[in-house]
Design a protein around this motif. Sequence first.
Motif, PDB file in Angstrom:
ATOM      1  N   VAL A  36       0.873  -1.174   0.000  1.00 30.26           N
ATOM      2  CA  VAL A  36       0.000   0.000   0.000  1.00 30.26           C
ATOM      3  C   VAL A  36       0.905   1.217   0.000  1.00 30.26           C
ATOM      4  O   VAL A  36       1.735   1.382   0.893  1.00 30.26           O
ATOM      5  N   LYS A  37       0.745   2.033  -1.030  1.00 35.49           N
ATOM      6  CA  LYS A  37       1.564   3.238  -1.145  1.00 35.49           C
ATOM      7  C   LYS A  37       0.645   4.445  -1.120  1.00 35.49           C
ATOM      8  O   LYS A  37      -0.295   4.532  -1.905  1.00 35.49           O
ATOM      9  N   GLU A  39      -2.126   7.323   0.259  1.00 38.57           N
ATOM     10  CA  GLU A  39      -3.443   7.293   0.905  1.00 38.57           C
ATOM     11  C   GLU A  39      -4.429   6.362   0.229  1.00 38.57           C
ATOM     12  O   GLU A  39      -5.208   5.686   0.878  1.00 38.57           O
ATOM     13  N   LYS A  40      -4.417   6.345  -1.105  1.00 39.68           N
ATOM     14  CA  LYS A  40      -5.377   5.556  -1.862  1.00 39.68           C
ATOM     15  C   LYS A  40      -4.794   4.182  -2.168  1.00 39.68           C
ATOM     16  O   LYS A  40      -3.741   4.065  -2.771  1.00 39.68           O
ATOM     17  N   LYS A  41      -5.490   3.131  -1.738  1.00 39.47           N
ATOM     18  CA  LYS A  41      -5.022   1.772  -1.990  1.00 39.47           C
ATOM     19  C   LYS A  41      -5.075   1.473  -3.480  1.00 39.47           C
ATOM     20  O   LYS A  41      -5.955   1.940  -4.194  1.00 39.47           O
ATOM     21  N   SER A  42      -4.138   0.642  -3.940  1.00 40.64           N
ATOM     22  CA  SER A  42      -4.103   0.251  -5.344  1.00 40.64           C
ATOM     23  C   SER A  42      -5.218  -0.756  -5.635  1.00 40.64           C
ATOM     24  O   SER A  42      -5.787  -1.373  -4.721  1.00 40.64           O
ATOM     25  N   VAL A  43      -5.492  -0.953  -6.916  1.00 39.82           N
ATOM     26  CA  VAL A  43      -6.461  -1.959  -7.340  1.00 39.82           C
ATOM     27  C   VAL A  43      -6.037  -3.323  -6.803  1.00 39.82           C
ATOM     28  O   VAL A  43      -6.855  -4.080  -6.275  1.00 39.82           O
ATOM     29  N   ALA A  44      -4.742  -3.629  -6.914  1.00 38.72           N
ATOM     30  CA  ALA A  44      -4.236  -4.929  -6.446  1.00 38.72           C
ATOM     31  C   ALA A  44      -4.437  -5.098  -4.947  1.00 38.72           C
ATOM     32  O   ALA A  44      -4.864  -6.163  -4.491  1.00 38.72           O
ATOM     33  N   SER A  45      -4.142  -4.071  -4.158  1.00 40.08           N
ATOM     34  CA  SER A  45      -4.273  -4.223  -2.705  1.00 40.08           C
ATOM     35  C   SER A  45      -5.739  -4.318  -2.287  1.00 40.08           C
ATOM     36  O   SER A  45      -6.079  -5.084  -1.379  1.00 40.08           O
ATOM     37  N   LEU A  46      -6.629  -3.589  -2.956  1.00 43.22           N
ATOM     38  CA  LEU A  46      -8.060  -3.684  -2.636  1.00 43.22           C
ATOM     39  C   LEU A  46      -8.605  -5.064  -2.991  1.00 43.22           C
ATOM     40  O   LEU A  46      -9.328  -5.678  -2.204  1.00 43.22           O
ATOM     41  N   ALA A  47      -8.256  -5.559  -4.176  1.00 39.29           N
ATOM     42  CA  ALA A  47      -8.734  -6.884  -4.597  1.00 39.29           C
ATOM     43  C   ALA A  47      -8.172  -7.968  -3.686  1.00 39.29           C
ATOM     44  O   ALA A  47      -8.893  -8.880  -3.271  1.00 39.29           O
ATOM     45  N   PHE A  48      -6.882  -7.878  -3.351  1.00 40.53           N
ATOM     46  CA  PHE A  48      -6.271  -8.875  -2.472  1.00 40.53           C
ATOM     47  C   PHE A  48      -6.978  -8.902  -1.115  1.00 40.53           C
ATOM     48  O   PHE A  48      -7.328  -9.974  -0.606  1.00 40.53           O
TER      49      PHE A  48
END
Length: 144
Positions: A36-37, A39-48
């Motif tokens: 997670v980099k 403030e806004k989570k990446s698509v990959a981190s949200l899906a994971f």
Amino acid sequence: MEYKQGTVKIHTTNYQDAFIAVADDCPAEKGEIPPVKGEKKSVASLAFELVSKNPYRFTSDDVLFQVYAERQELTADELETARQLFFSKGQPCFRASPLTKRYGWGVHSDAAGRIALYGRETPEYEAFLCSGRVKVVKAMKSKR
């Protein structure tokens, strides 16, 4: 895949009884949690986060739309219309996901299309590849 809902074609990313194996050029030796980099989570981190905490609860369509809705900050009143609009055009499936292309996760879809993640280092991952009970497809390569 697609189907009609009313007069609008609805596309789907769902697979049934299938396993998406990591891409041939995936650099991860084992399943890695996407970083997670900012403030806004990446698509990959949200899906994971969604799939790893809820194995076999959601379909691919559910996960992809939920990630989209969260990143777009949609309200509850906007969800139904936004989902129809989102799937009115084709969307990339988990074969194109950073989870399968970069982070070393295989995606299993059960008979109902609900998904779970398996790190490429796990015995379950290997069992899906060798069992012959599910259709195995590879994630897309990052480079041609």
